[in-house]
Design an enzyme around this catalytic site. Structure first.
Site, mmCIF file in Angstrom:
data_model
loop_
_atom_site.group_PDB
_atom_site.id
_atom_site.type_symbol
_atom_site.label_atom_id
_atom_site.label_comp_id
_atom_site.label_asym_id
_atom_site.label_seq_id
_atom_site.Cartn_x
_atom_site.Cartn_y
_atom_site.Cartn_z
ATOM 1 N N HIS B 74 39.801 19.539 41.302
ATOM 2 C CA HIS B 74 39.942 20.968 40.988
ATOM 3 C C HIS B 74 40.663 21.126 39.663
ATOM 4 O O HIS B 74 41.139 20.150 39.089
ATOM 5 C CB HIS B 74 40.656 21.727 42.115
ATOM 6 C CG HIS B 74 42.058 21.271 42.367
ATOM 7 N ND1 HIS B 74 42.350 20.102 43.053
ATOM 8 C CD2 HIS B 74 43.245 21.801 42.011
ATOM 9 C CE1 HIS B 74 43.665 19.958 43.106
ATOM 10 N NE2 HIS B 74 44.233 20.964 42.488
ATOM 11 N N ASP B 78 47.964 19.393 37.239
ATOM 12 C CA ASP B 78 48.398 18.121 37.830
ATOM 13 C C ASP B 78 47.212 17.279 38.311
ATOM 14 O O ASP B 78 47.395 16.194 38.857
ATOM 15 C CB ASP B 78 49.438 18.338 38.938
ATOM 16 C CG ASP B 78 48.963 19.310 40.007
ATOM 17 O OD1 ASP B 78 48.098 20.156 39.710
ATOM 18 O OD2 ASP B 78 49.467 19.236 41.144
ATOM 19 N N HIS B 79 45.995 17.801 38.072
ATOM 20 C CA HIS B 79 44.788 17.033 38.413
ATOM 21 C C HIS B 79 43.865 16.801 37.211
ATOM 22 O O HIS B 79 43.135 15.817 37.187
ATOM 23 C CB HIS B 79 44.039 17.718 39.562
ATOM 24 C CG HIS B 79 44.829 17.706 40.829
ATOM 25 N ND1 HIS B 79 44.604 16.811 41.838
ATOM 26 C CD2 HIS B 79 45.902 18.445 41.212
ATOM 27 C CE1 HIS B 79 45.491 17.006 42.817
ATOM 28 N NE2 HIS B 79 46.288 17.997 42.456
ATOM 29 N N ASP B 164 43.623 18.831 46.864
ATOM 30 C CA ASP B 164 44.588 19.793 47.417
ATOM 31 C C ASP B 164 43.812 20.738 48.313
ATOM 32 O O ASP B 164 42.725 21.178 47.958
ATOM 33 C CB ASP B 164 45.232 20.612 46.291
ATOM 34 C CG ASP B 164 46.262 19.807 45.509
ATOM 35 O OD1 ASP B 164 46.618 18.697 45.940
ATOM 36 O OD2 ASP B 164 46.713 20.304 44.458
ATOM 37 N N ASP B 196 46.388 15.420 51.272
ATOM 38 C CA ASP B 196 47.428 16.181 50.557
ATOM 39 C C ASP B 196 48.686 16.418 51.405
ATOM 40 O O ASP B 196 48.623 17.083 52.424
ATOM 41 C CB ASP B 196 46.786 17.526 50.160
ATOM 42 C CG ASP B 196 47.752 18.516 49.515
ATOM 43 O OD1 ASP B 196 48.816 18.097 49.045
ATOM 44 O OD2 ASP B 196 47.386 19.715 49.463
ATOM 45 N N SER B 234 45.897 30.291 36.904
ATOM 46 C CA SER B 234 44.747 29.641 37.537
ATOM 47 C C SER B 234 44.402 30.228 38.897
ATOM 48 O O SER B 234 43.389 29.874 39.479
ATOM 49 C CB SER B 234 45.020 28.144 37.682
ATOM 50 O OG SER B 234 46.153 27.956 38.493
ATOM 51 N N VAL B 366 51.389 33.244 48.912
ATOM 52 C CA VAL B 366 51.219 32.206 49.932
ATOM 53 C C VAL B 366 50.907 30.919 49.180
ATOM 54 O O VAL B 366 50.427 30.940 48.050
ATOM 55 C CB VAL B 366 50.079 32.491 50.934
ATOM 56 C CG1 VAL B 366 50.387 33.688 51.806
ATOM 57 C CG2 VAL B 366 48.750 32.656 50.200
ATOM 58 N N HIS B 369 48.611 25.042 49.597
ATOM 59 C CA HIS B 369 48.593 23.759 50.301
ATOM 60 C C HIS B 369 48.758 23.964 51.802
ATOM 61 O O HIS B 369 49.573 24.775 52.241
ATOM 62 C CB HIS B 369 49.725 22.863 49.800
ATOM 63 C CG HIS B 369 49.630 22.548 48.342
ATOM 64 N ND1 HIS B 369 48.878 21.494 47.870
ATOM 65 C CD2 HIS B 369 50.158 23.157 47.264
ATOM 66 C CE1 HIS B 369 48.967 21.472 46.537
ATOM 67 N NE2 HIS B 369 49.741 22.464 46.146
#
Lengths: 556, 556
Positions: B74, B78-79, B164, B196, B234, B366, B369
């Protein structure tokens, strides 16, 4: 004393508003000044290298002859930690309850001030005269025993300062807050209330400290090997509950960490901690007993890198090492900013093979500060005409103001102040008065006030991209270069991997100097500026970094 | 290919274990390597001056001929954030869903890499061959659309990487996670699941993103003037819900903040964001409309000092200023470490007179994850033989391992790994294999890998107490002092207030040099050490500070 001075009441803070820490509130009537609390604050992240922060007390120094006393509401650092610095600057008697005074005396002894300060121990029956003012006290519940609120009786009316508080309906030591006394004060009439806003954003009532004890006992009941409890050294009620759990489950207790040992000693001596005979053992004796017969109480619940818990977890503590199968209770929630440090120590403990009980997954902490319902209860007991929310950042003060409004305080009677803002009350009417100068005094090592914005800005710059020093020796007679330019860097790049870069940089300096000489620049200041500018530009283009550049020109 | 290589499956991480960020997982079978994700990490507090951190990919460089592709699950930093750095080092095709690829292409364009990289857009129907391996995909729910989990079909069996995820039963775009496909994969048999762990400590199910939309609409309904919403750029679902609220309550929407504008453009173009005609206005047009007809969506929900929200709150944004009566929604919770920055901006907004809706007091966020029940659902759908918890610090991985055990994965089949630890599966049996070298690569400006422990240690030192440079020019012929010693300090003390101290320090250097000359010390290194030691001792005694001391000797 002029008529005007006699008839006017001033209330203001030198610290504690729009911040958490360095609490210091002032009530002044005419020529009589009473100070409530003298706290310190731990430095913000951007105050690089600073050890602690205290309030600027210029106003008190200038009015020293009027200051009748400092009252300390309880023994936490953000209320008493500034005393050693402040009592070096002004000579004034101090008033505190027995335990608070015990903790203060320890501090004053360390600062070689004990014999210079007149000290008076008070309790909830005390009445003390401070010039034309009188102070009386009521006990509150907080995360340290012997906490009080203060009522300053002035010719204009009663000014109440709550200190830090919550209402604990089942307190560990059985001592309820003096609600009857508060009710009485409220009934007689409160002109102005100053009340703790720390948890004003939090709905409901704050839980009882006793619920933490139940959680701790539950962990003790199940633990197979040693139990290590880390908590705040000053939370004597919690320490008592750990002692009680040891008694019930037949464990001996070792106390580790300098401040934990210190507080346990003072609190036991003064009768605030009741430790059954033979429970306490020395850390040296831990390994002589079977693991299921031992518990340890320790500092380090905020993950501080030098704390006993951290050293025990990293096998660098001289006496105690945490082993696989041990149970560690971190009986605290992270103070904002400490989440990562605590996360790291939890990780390390799990890695060792310990079982960890911590706030994310278990109920092992309650706050010492009242939530919205506690705050409303205080407001309703006191029924103040005027209200000043204290102890908190702006949003907390504002939330507290809304609570006051919700229980009937008139909006125009609520004053959200900053440090130095004065509320002036005269003939029963309050309004904003003249501003009192105040601010932050930064303490770094032994230095008080010798570090300020410029020094901090330099530290920030240095911390980001390091420094390059450019040294060159010029001839006094004809200005030719005798030696250099040499470039020495620290905190910028790995020198070995960047030889070319530094050579090119030297080249840039050489060219700049040649150009300056051709242009007959003889002022050192302009020469230095040229070197700094050209080198800075070159380095930014090549590395996108902006190290500090320090050109030094020697002349022989 | 040797027999051994053919028959062995290796699974390991180059980043993402025992940390949050720089995710990079590797599945290798014989001579075929598939990489999943190429993330970056934001620097830890102690990494002074560092911009970002990426994984050390030495292993991939050394085995470049075997790397068949990088799959991106995604579009979060961090990816995918490490891709521009990694694709400079290895030439390999990349695979991602449409939106993820759109965000990647923007990055590659900025890095002038777009034309060098072979790119393949995939969806949940794709099957891609990667040497002897095959990859298929299933959609998940996360805080960015078009997120997928990956199933790598190997001769040893299926390896599933969840990316994730959470399970959102009422997703904003109506697209449920591919639960049927997951069930099918699980039914066919999963050899190893990588899942995850970010929220593995959190009980229950994670709430639906839709609940945040309800909260936002409620605020829109009540707002009297402008509404400003700050959130993660994002989070396209959340942006959609803000757009929807504008539509319902008749407000125009201005988009501010570079990354917010960028994401809104890409997501609209690719069809992931549906914006009714005429809703969007330029920031310049905000003041032409009545306040109750305007909303703004902005970056800055973490209180970042340079973000649009911060600039709007401090009246330093070129186009938009937040005014009394405006409503600001900070639709995010603090990432650990950012609590104070967010607190400050909330304070500032309240001070302006804005109404602020934020996570401490309202439901406006919210997580993306899954919590413990989501994680158990995934485990139960997949029914893996082996389990490797990924994406998380040690305690989170451990908590996830316990969840796996609780739903029936055998404890000996659960591998809690660190980056570089390999799990080797051969003939259906898994065990720890040889360790792969890995680590952190620090990026500061344009430099990759030229800042390491020594540079960081120096920056730390410099940040605490500053630096003193001591320069002296000696005669080449007889070693006498021709100029100096001069002391220049930065970040140490206010020079004006410490003239005496610096004079005394110069005296100390003079005495040290005299002593050295008397003792016939001619080695510069020992002379420098003597100066450093004596000065350091002197300064510590006088100030309790330890600035860095840099002696420089020039010779002419």
């Amino acid at each position: 004393m002029t008529r005007n001075q006699r008839g006017k009441l001033l209330i203001f803070a030198l610290g504690g508003l729009d911040e958490i820490g360095k609490n210091m509130y002032v009530v002044q009537y005419g020529n009589d000044i009473v100070v409530i609390d003298s706290g310190l604050m731990f430095p913000e992240e951007e105050m690089l290298g600073i050890d602690i922060v205290i309030p600027d007390i210029t106003y008190l120094i200038e009015n020293q002859d009027k200051v009748r006393g400092i009252i300390l509401t309880h023994g936490h650092e953000d209320h008493i930690g500034g005393l050693p610095y402040i009592l070096k600057q002004i000579k004034v008697p101090i008033y505190a309850t027995k335990l608070t005074m015990g903790l203060i005396e320890h501090k004053l002894k360390e600062a070689h001030l004990l014999n210079d300060v007149r000290r008076f121990v008070i309790n909830n029956q005390s009445e003390i005269s401070l010039g034309s003012l009188k102070a009386t006290f009521f006990y509150t519940n907080h995360s340290i025993p012997d906490s009080v609120g203060v009522c300053i009786h002035t010719p204009e009316g009663a000014v109440v300062h709550t200190g830090d508080f919550k209402f604990d309906m089942t307190p560990v030591n059985g001592q309820l807050a003096d609600m009857h006394k508060m009710a009485e004060i409220g009934k007689k009439g409160v002109l102005c209330l100053l009340s703790d806003s720390t948890n004003a954003e939090r709905p409901g009532f704050t839980g009882s400290e006793r619920t933490v004890g139940e959680g701790i006992k539950e962990v003790f009941r199940k633990a197979k090997q040693r139990v290590i409890v880390a908590t705040f050294a000053s939370n004597i009620h919690r320490i008592q509950q750990v002692v009680d759990a040891c008694y019930i489950y037949g464990r001996k207790l070792a106390v580790v960490g300098r401040s934990m040992v210190n507080v346990v000693n003072i609190a036991s001596e003064l009768g605030y901690l009741h430790i059954p005979k033979d429970i306490i053992i020395e850390p040296d004796d831990i390994n002589r007993l079977p693991a299921h017969k031992v518990a340890v109480i320790s500092t380090g619940s905020q993950g501080e890198s030098m704390s006993a818990l951290n050293r025990m977890a990293n096998a660098s503590h001289r006496k105690v090492e945490i082993l696989p199968g041990d149970t560690v209770i971190i009986a605290a929630t992270p103070i904002p900013g400490n989440e990562k440090m605590i996360g790291r120590i939890v990780d390390q403990l799990f890695r060792i093979g310990a079982d960890v009980v911590y706030s994310t997954t278990s109920h092992v902490h309650v706050s010492g500060h009242g939530s919205q319902e506690d705050l409303k209860l205080m407001l309703n007991l006191m029924k103040p005409k005027y209200f000043i929310p204290i102890h908190g950042e702006y949003r907390m003060l504002r939330a507290h103001a809304q609570l006051a409004e919700s229980v009937g305080v008139r909006p125009e009677n609520i004053f959200i102040c900053d440090n130095g803002d004065t509320v002036e009350i005269s003939g029963g009417k309050a309004r904003y008065g003249p501003k009192i100068p105040t601010g932050k005094v930064l303490i770094d090592g032994l230095g008080v006030g010798d570090v300020g914005n410029i020094v901090l800005r330099d530290r920030k710059l240095l911390s980001q991209d390091g420094i390059l020093v450019v040294v060159v020796t010029l001839s006094k007679t004809n200005g030719t270069i005798l030696s250099g330019p040499d470039i020495i860097s620290r905190g910028f790049v790995y020198v070995r991997e960047s030889e070319q870069l530094l050579e090119d940089a030297t080249q840039v300096v050489n060219q700049t100097m040649e150009r300056c000489m051709k242009d007959q620049v003889s002022e050192w200041a302009s020469l230095k500026t040229s070197i700094r500018d050209s080198l800075s530009k070159f380095l930014y283009e090549r590395t996108r970094r902006r190290p500090m550049i320090l050109p030094i020109i020697m002349e022989v």
